[in-house]
Design a protein around this motif. Structure first.
Motif, PDB file in Angstrom:
ATOM      1  N   ILE A 179       0.819  -1.213   0.000  1.00  0.00           N
ATOM      2  CA  ILE A 179       0.000   0.000   0.000  1.00  0.00           C
ATOM      3  C   ILE A 179       0.855   1.265   0.000  1.00  0.00           C
ATOM      4  O   ILE A 179       0.647   2.165  -0.830  1.00  0.00           O
ATOM      5  CB  ILE A 179      -0.967  -0.005   1.197  1.00  0.00           C
ATOM      6  N   LEU A 180       1.804   1.355   0.917  1.00  0.00           N
ATOM      7  CA  LEU A 180       2.589   2.586   1.029  1.00  0.00           C
ATOM      8  C   LEU A 180       3.339   2.945  -0.259  1.00  0.00           C
ATOM      9  O   LEU A 180       3.302   4.104  -0.694  1.00  0.00           O
ATOM     10  CB  LEU A 180       3.565   2.482   2.204  1.00  0.00           C
ATOM     11  N   PRO A 181       4.045   1.986  -0.895  1.00  0.00           N
ATOM     12  CA  PRO A 181       4.725   2.371  -2.150  1.00  0.00           C
ATOM     13  C   PRO A 181       3.768   2.851  -3.237  1.00  0.00           C
ATOM     14  O   PRO A 181       4.114   3.756  -4.017  1.00  0.00           O
ATOM     15  CB  PRO A 181       5.434   1.077  -2.573  1.00  0.00           C
ATOM     16  N   LEU A 182       2.573   2.265  -3.312  1.00  0.00           N
ATOM     17  CA  LEU A 182       1.611   2.657  -4.341  1.00  0.00           C
ATOM     18  C   LEU A 182       0.917   3.974  -4.003  1.00  0.00           C
ATOM     19  O   LEU A 182       0.318   4.597  -4.883  1.00  0.00           O
ATOM     20  CB  LEU A 182       0.566   1.554  -4.538  1.00  0.00           C
ATOM     21  N   CYS A 183       0.970   4.381  -2.742  1.00  0.00           N
ATOM     22  CA  CYS A 183       0.311   5.619  -2.304  1.00  0.00           C
ATOM     23  C   CYS A 183       1.209   6.843  -2.426  1.00  0.00           C
ATOM     24  O   CYS A 183       0.875   7.901  -1.873  1.00  0.00           O
ATOM     25  CB  CYS A 183      -0.151   5.482  -0.847  1.00  0.00           C
ATOM     26  N   LYS A 184       2.307   6.724  -3.128  1.00  0.00           N
ATOM     27  CA  LYS A 184       3.256   7.827  -3.213  1.00  0.00           C
ATOM     28  C   LYS A 184       2.624   9.131  -3.684  1.00  0.00           C
ATOM     29  O   LYS A 184       2.842  10.187  -3.078  1.00  0.00           O
ATOM     30  CB  LYS A 184       4.417   7.437  -4.129  1.00  0.00           C
ATOM     31  N   PRO A 185       1.797   9.149  -4.761  1.00  0.00           N
ATOM     32  CA  PRO A 185       1.181  10.430  -5.170  1.00  0.00           C
ATOM     33  C   PRO A 185       0.303  11.040  -4.085  1.00  0.00           C
ATOM     34  O   PRO A 185       0.346  12.254  -3.852  1.00  0.00           O
ATOM     35  CB  PRO A 185       0.362  10.049  -6.404  1.00  0.00           C
ATOM     36  N   ALA A 186      -0.499  10.210  -3.411  1.00  0.00           N
ATOM     37  CA  ALA A 186      -1.373  10.732  -2.353  1.00  0.00           C
ATOM     38  C   ALA A 186      -0.557  11.226  -1.167  1.00  0.00           C
ATOM     39  O   ALA A 186      -0.901  12.246  -0.547  1.00  0.00           O
ATOM     40  CB  ALA A 186      -2.357   9.648  -1.908  1.00  0.00           C
ATOM     41  N   LEU A 187       0.523  10.529  -0.833  1.00  0.00           N
ATOM     42  CA  LEU A 187       1.361  10.943   0.294  1.00  0.00           C
ATOM     43  C   LEU A 187       2.053  12.264  -0.001  1.00  0.00           C
ATOM     44  O   LEU A 187       2.170  13.126   0.882  1.00  0.00           O
ATOM     45  CB  LEU A 187       2.397   9.859   0.607  1.00  0.00           C
ATOM     46  N   VAL A 188       2.541  12.425  -1.235  1.00  0.00           N
ATOM     47  CA  VAL A 188       3.178  13.688  -1.600  1.00  0.00           C
ATOM     48  C   VAL A 188       2.162  14.828  -1.572  1.00  0.00           C
ATOM     49  O   VAL A 188       2.456  15.934  -1.111  1.00  0.00           O
ATOM     50  CB  VAL A 188       3.839  13.575  -2.987  1.00  0.00           C
ATOM     51  N   THR A 189       0.954  14.556  -2.056  1.00  0.00           N
ATOM     52  CA  THR A 189      -0.102  15.578  -2.022  1.00  0.00           C
ATOM     53  C   THR A 189      -0.406  15.994  -0.588  1.00  0.00           C
ATOM     54  O   THR A 189      -0.494  17.195  -0.273  1.00  0.00           O
ATOM     55  CB  THR A 189      -1.378  15.043  -2.687  1.00  0.00           C
ATOM     56  N   ALA A 190      -0.560  15.009   0.302  1.00  0.00           N
ATOM     57  CA  ALA A 190      -0.810  15.313   1.714  1.00  0.00           C
ATOM     58  C   ALA A 190       0.360  16.073   2.324  1.00  0.00           C
ATOM     59  O   ALA A 190       0.159  16.991   3.135  1.00  0.00           O
ATOM     60  CB  ALA A 190      -1.077  14.021   2.478  1.00  0.00           C
ATOM     61  N   SER A 191       1.575  15.709   1.941  1.00  0.00           N
ATOM     62  CA  SER A 191       2.755  16.390   2.479  1.00  0.00           C
ATOM     63  C   SER A 191       2.780  17.858   2.072  1.00  0.00           C
ATOM     64  O   SER A 191       3.097  18.732   2.884  1.00  0.00           O
ATOM     65  CB  SER A 191       4.039  15.697   1.993  1.00  0.00           C
ATOM     66  N   ILE A 192       2.440  18.129   0.814  1.00  0.00           N
ATOM     67  CA  ILE A 192       2.464  19.514   0.334  1.00  0.00           C
ATOM     68  C   ILE A 192       1.429  20.352   1.071  1.00  0.00           C
ATOM     69  O   ILE A 192       1.718  21.465   1.532  1.00  0.00           O
ATOM     70  CB  ILE A 192       2.224  19.559  -1.182  1.00  0.00           C
ATOM     71  N   PHE A 193       0.209  19.832   1.189  1.00  0.00           N
ATOM     72  CA  PHE A 193      -0.837  20.580   1.892  1.00  0.00           C
ATOM     73  C   PHE A 193      -0.471  20.779   3.365  1.00  0.00           C
ATOM     74  O   PHE A 193      -0.660  21.875   3.917  1.00  0.00           O
ATOM     75  CB  PHE A 193      -2.171  19.860   1.776  1.00  0.00           C
ATOM     76  N   ALA A 194       0.028  19.723   4.013  1.00  0.00           N
ATOM     77  CA  ALA A 194       0.407  19.841   5.422  1.00  0.00           C
ATOM     78  C   ALA A 194       1.539  20.845   5.600  1.00  0.00           C
ATOM     79  O   ALA A 194       1.547  21.630   6.561  1.00  0.00           O
ATOM     80  CB  ALA A 194       0.817  18.471   5.970  1.00  0.00           C
ATOM     81  N   PHE A 195       2.497  20.828   4.675  1.00  0.00           N
ATOM     82  CA  PHE A 195       3.617  21.772   4.756  1.00  0.00           C
ATOM     83  C   PHE A 195       3.123  23.209   4.632  1.00  0.00           C
ATOM     84  O   PHE A 195       3.485  24.069   5.438  1.00  0.00           O
ATOM     85  CB  PHE A 195       4.624  21.460   3.642  1.00  0.00           C
ATOM     86  N   MET A 196       2.296  23.467   3.625  1.00  0.00           N
ATOM     87  CA  MET A 196       1.833  24.842   3.403  1.00  0.00           C
ATOM     88  C   MET A 196       0.960  25.333   4.540  1.00  0.00           C
ATOM     89  O   MET A 196       1.100  26.474   5.006  1.00  0.00           O
ATOM     90  CB  MET A 196       1.080  24.919   2.070  1.00  0.00           C
ATOM     91  N   VAL A 206      -0.597  17.098  -8.717  1.00  0.00           N
ATOM     92  CA  VAL A 206      -1.658  16.953  -9.716  1.00  0.00           C
ATOM     93  C   VAL A 206      -2.068  15.495  -9.838  1.00  0.00           C
ATOM     94  O   VAL A 206      -3.266  15.168  -9.913  1.00  0.00           O
ATOM     95  CB  VAL A 206      -1.181  17.504 -11.072  1.00  0.00           C
ATOM     96  N   GLN A 207      -1.094  14.590  -9.847  1.00  0.00           N
ATOM     97  CA  GLN A 207      -1.399  13.163  -9.973  1.00  0.00           C
ATOM     98  C   GLN A 207      -2.189  12.666  -8.777  1.00  0.00           C
ATOM     99  O   GLN A 207      -3.139  11.894  -8.920  1.00  0.00           O
ATOM    100  CB  GLN A 207      -0.105  12.365 -10.119  1.00  0.00           C
ATOM    101  N   GLY A 208      -1.804  13.099  -7.584  1.00  0.00           N
ATOM    102  CA  GLY A 208      -2.496  12.636  -6.384  1.00  0.00           C
ATOM    103  C   GLY A 208      -3.929  13.107  -6.330  1.00  0.00           C
ATOM    104  O   GLY A 208      -4.840  12.347  -6.005  1.00  0.00           O
ATOM    105  N   ILE A 209      -4.177  14.386  -6.679  1.00  0.00           N
ATOM    106  CA  ILE A 209      -5.540  14.907  -6.657  1.00  0.00           C
ATOM    107  C   ILE A 209      -6.382  14.246  -7.738  1.00  0.00           C
ATOM    108  O   ILE A 209      -7.546  13.876  -7.520  1.00  0.00           O
ATOM    109  CB  ILE A 209      -5.525  16.437  -6.840  1.00  0.00           C
TER     110      ILE A 209
END
Length: 290
Positions: A200-217, A280-283
């Motif tokens: 699950i975690l390796p395949l969730c990379k786009p969603a994790l990056v998306t969450a990271s960007i929003f959490a960071f901002m 963009v990919q994660g959303i």
């Protein structure tokens, strides 16, 4: 000939529509980015010219001293301290958000347990509760734990609560991953934790990056949280440091404030530029595979 004329007419109309579309997007983009450009231009102007020459984006003369004055900070605390404080809080919040959100999301998306529907409804309802409703109870709780004037109220909840938005985002992505992968891993002797970590975690990379960007901002820009819980100037984040330039009882150093505000945008801009593809990919994937 008539067919050729019709074809040419369609091509001309298509080009006109394309031109109008791009013109509208460019004009809308200029309107959206103009306040940032104005702030950057004002950071190079003397205080007396910032508002008297507000319509001009050209600084004359250019005053680079605004950056040096702003970077010196206040008292014995330089603005580099505010940047380091914000970086420390933001990085830990992002890590905590990813750890807790992915764990909870995997449970909702893949596991079966009692009252699952009830807890999922509670999750969705919690997304609609504004921060102002929980602000006072949280402050009373953290005050009882003697966590006031420390980073714990800002960091610890991320490791245990994550965030309803991030949990829902990752749930939607995991639901789009075929369950056949889980079954194949189970046949190969993989446990539930192994499926989570290796599949699950390796395949969730786009969603994790998306969450990271929003959490960071959101964490980098957070003003209310540090304002409530931090009292010591040496612990201030960038948002609180910028507020210190504004002094209603004296003269506000607008040039230095705009200079530091410009620098505070750089981390967010760099994060967005480097991880835009994953955002963009994660959303897109979470929206399609709901």
């Amino acid at each position: 000939m008539g067919v050729l004329r019709i074809g040419r007419g369609k091509v001309i109309v298509a080009r006109q529509n394309t031109f109008l579309y791009h013109l509208f997007v460019i004009l809308f983009g200029v309107i959206m980015i103009y306040p940032i450009i104005w702030m950057m231009a004002s950071s190079l102007k003397p205080n007396t010219a910032i508002f008297t020459e507000a319509s001009s984006l050209l600084a004359s003369p250019v005053k680079w001293d605004n950056y040096a004055i702003g970077w010196r900070g206040f008292g014995n605390v330089g603005f580099d301290t505010f940047f380091l404080n914000s970086a420390f809080v933001t990085v830990l919040v992002v890590i905590g958000t990813l750890l807790s959100s992915t764990t909870v999301a995997f449970g909702f998306a893949r596991l079966q347990f009692r009252l699952k529907t009830f807890f999922f409804v509670c999750l969705m309802v919690s997304m609609m509760i504004p921060m102002q409703v929980t602000m006072i109870p949280q402050y009373i709780l953290f005050d009882g734990l003697n966590w006031i004037n420390s980073y714990k109220p800002l960091i610890v909840p991320a490791f245990f609560g994550g965030g309803p938005f991030f949990i829902f985002l990752i749930i939607q992505f995991i639901r789009g991953i075929p369950r056949e992968l889980d079954e194949a891993a189970t046949i190969d002797g993989c446990s539930t934790y192994g499926i989570f970590a290796r599949i699950i975690l390796p395949l969730c990379k786009p969603a994790l990056v998306t969450a990271s960007i929003f959490a960071f901002m959101w964490t980098w820009d957070d003003f209310l949280g540090p304002l409530i819980y931090l009292n010591d100037t040496a612990l201030y984040t960038v948002s609180l440091g910028l507020r210190m330039f504004s002094d209603p009882a004296a003269v506000t150093d607008w040039g230095a404030m705009f200079a530091m505000a410009t620098l505070s945008l750089l981390p967010q801009l760099l994060v967005f530029l480097f991880f835009q593809k994953f955002l963009v990919q994660g959303i897109a994937t979470t929206g399609i595979k709901g």
